[in-house]
Scaffold this active site. Structure first.
Site, mmCIF file in Angstrom:
data_model
loop_
_atom_site.group_PDB
_atom_site.id
_atom_site.type_symbol
_atom_site.label_atom_id
_atom_site.label_comp_id
_atom_site.label_asym_id
_atom_site.label_seq_id
_atom_site.Cartn_x
_atom_site.Cartn_y
_atom_site.Cartn_z
ATOM 1 C CG ASP A 140 -1.821 1.120 1.238
ATOM 2 O OD1 ASP A 140 -2.829 1.503 0.316
ATOM 3 O OD2 ASP A 140 -1.695 2.062 2.324
ATOM 4 C CD GLU B 296 -4.772 0.754 -3.541
ATOM 5 O OE1 GLU B 296 -5.939 0.963 -3.251
ATOM 6 O OE2 GLU B 296 -3.837 1.269 -2.826
ATOM 7 C CB CYS C 10 -12.146 -4.747 9.152
ATOM 8 S SG CYS C 10 -11.480 -5.798 10.301
ATOM 9 C CB CYS D 264 -14.568 -8.991 10.714
ATOM 10 S SG CYS D 264 -14.940 -7.135 10.655
ATOM 11 C CB CYS E 177 -12.821 -3.276 12.979
ATOM 12 S SG CYS E 177 -14.311 -4.056 12.195
ATOM 13 C CB CYS F 56 -14.621 -7.796 14.421
ATOM 14 S SG CYS F 56 -12.782 -7.039 13.820
ATOM 15 C CG ASP G 250 -0.614 3.602 5.682
ATOM 16 O OD1 ASP G 250 -1.815 4.141 5.055
ATOM 17 O OD2 ASP G 250 0.238 4.617 5.843
#
Ligand SMILES: [Zn+2]
Length: 406
Positions: free
Chosen positions: A189, A273, A326, A329, A345, A347, A354
């Site tokens: 990333d 990406e 996330c 999850c 998150c 969860c 990052d």
């Protein structure tokens, strides 16, 4: 592992500095002069005395010419292209004697190709930078396709076409080396605070010299702005700015080479990406991080190094919500402002922004890679790119696919 040696020429455009252009133009002129004088000497020797003059004789003539007052300027350029001109003439005569070609003709200032050939003693190639004899800066080459990793150029030919465009042709041993397969994959990333974040949790920061270099550049630019136009001091100040800029670019490239070589060596599959750098530069906060990082340069290096070592580079769609998802999850967070560095998150997992994005990028890439032949991306070719279309993003991620990442 393949170890076949093949000589292969790689040709690129380059943009010489004014000083380099002047040096090369001078060299072209000297090459033409030496070629023509040697051709004349050989022709006279044959027609008047039926005497064959070989390469060694013309080489001795060249040494003598340089000692005369009117041809002393031949000493100002690298001697190697001049010697190479004599070798080319030798080749032209060989072809003539073996009835493969007509009698050699004089090179004309306007019609003949302007070129100069440098053998290894007359250039330095280090860390992807090519510096010719009599020059203190490397050539600014547009690396439109990769030079083989670890290539050792044996001959470099510089030329200028009729449109004034500059080219450099680099002859090297081409040895494709498939690296030993490894069982590791990594997602990358583009970081905001770091250069890149890896799915392994590692964050790679910009090299330490970046900040110092930037300070020196700003100072030099301020000095330049204060100098009177057309003054000698302004010229000096401009050279200083250019030197600092070149130094920054060189050090950044070295750093990126080391990083990409390491990533490609350690991983069989690399997922990145498909960023549109131009679009991202519109975002002020991201702009600095990305232009500093040289993301597109990093990507190009990954592309050709993966091709070179037989690794797989997978590109995931740029609208993939890597930051909001996330990685534990699969829940997508409602919003993720750029200033959020870590988040927790529902969860219960706390994420580094990052690193979490890098994990998601890896998962998306591997999902696509596992889908089978139908959607498996092509291994990227040198200079090419593999791409993954939005349709193959898993369904639960498609919901937010129209949202830009953020
Ligand atoms: Zn979660």
């Amino acid at each position: 592992m393949a170890t076949t040696h093949v000589k292969r020429a790689f040709k690129y455009r380059f943009h010489p500095t004014d000083a380099q252009a002047a040096e090369l133009s001078r060299t072209f002129g000297c090459v033409r002069k030496v070629y023509n004088m040697a051709l004349q000497a050989r022709t006279e020797a044959w027609t008047l005395r039926q005497e064959r003059v070989d390469y060694n004789r013309t080489s001795a003539m060249l040494t003598a010419w340089k000692k005369t007052e009117e041809l002393a300027y031949l000493c100002e350029v690298s001697s190697v292209p001049l010697q190479q001109a004599l070798r080319h003439l030798q080749g032209a005569f060989s072809n003539f004697w073996q009835k493969r070609a007509k009698y050699p003709t004089f090179k004309s200032r306007k019609k003949s190709r302007k070129s100069a050939e440098y053998t290894s003693s007359a250039f330095r190639f280090r860390n992807g930078r090519l510096t010719l004899a009599k020059m203190d800066q490397p050539l600014d080459i547009v690396w439109s396709r990769p030079l083989p990793e670890g290539a050792a150029p044996s001959t470099v030919t510089v030329s200028q076409d009729g449109a004034g465009r500059w080219f450099v042709s680099i002859l090297c041993d081409d040895r494709p080396t498939m690296a030993k397969p490894v069982n590791a994959a990594v997602g990358i990333d583009v970081g905001i605070t770091s250069l890149v974040a890896l799915s392994t949790g590692e964050k790679i920061t910009n090299p330490r010299h970046e900040r110092r270099d930037r300070g020196r550049l700003a100072t030099a630019q301020r000095v330049l702005a204060r100098k009177a136009k057309g003054s000698a001091n302004r010229g000096k100040a401009r050279t200083k700015v250019a030197r600092i800029q070149a130094g920054i670019a060189d050090r950044r490239r070295d750093f990126l080479h080391k990083l990409t070589t390491r990533l490609v060596r350690e991983n069989q599959t690399i997922v990145i990406e498909d960023l549109m750098v131009r679009n991202m530069l519109k975002n002020r906060k991201l702009a600095r991080a990305i232009s500093d990082a040289g993301w597109s340069e990093l990507r190009v290096m990954l592309e050709y190094k993966c091709a070179w070592y037989g690794r797989e580079l997978i590109t995931v769609d740029r609208w993939f919500p890597s930051s909001k998802l996330c990685s534990a999850c699969g829940t997508i967070a409602a919003s993720m402002p750029l200033n959020v560095r870590t988040w927790t998150c529902g969860c219960g997992t706390t994420h580094d922004r990052d690193v979490n994005a890098a994990k998601n990028i890896l998962a998306a890439g591997l999902a696509v890679s596992a889908c089978g032949d139908g959607v498996r991306p092509q291994r990227s070719a040198p200079g090419g790119r593999s791409s993954v279309k939005q349709e193959v993003v898993p369904p639960q991620r498609r919901r937010a696919a129209a949202q830009p990442r953020g």
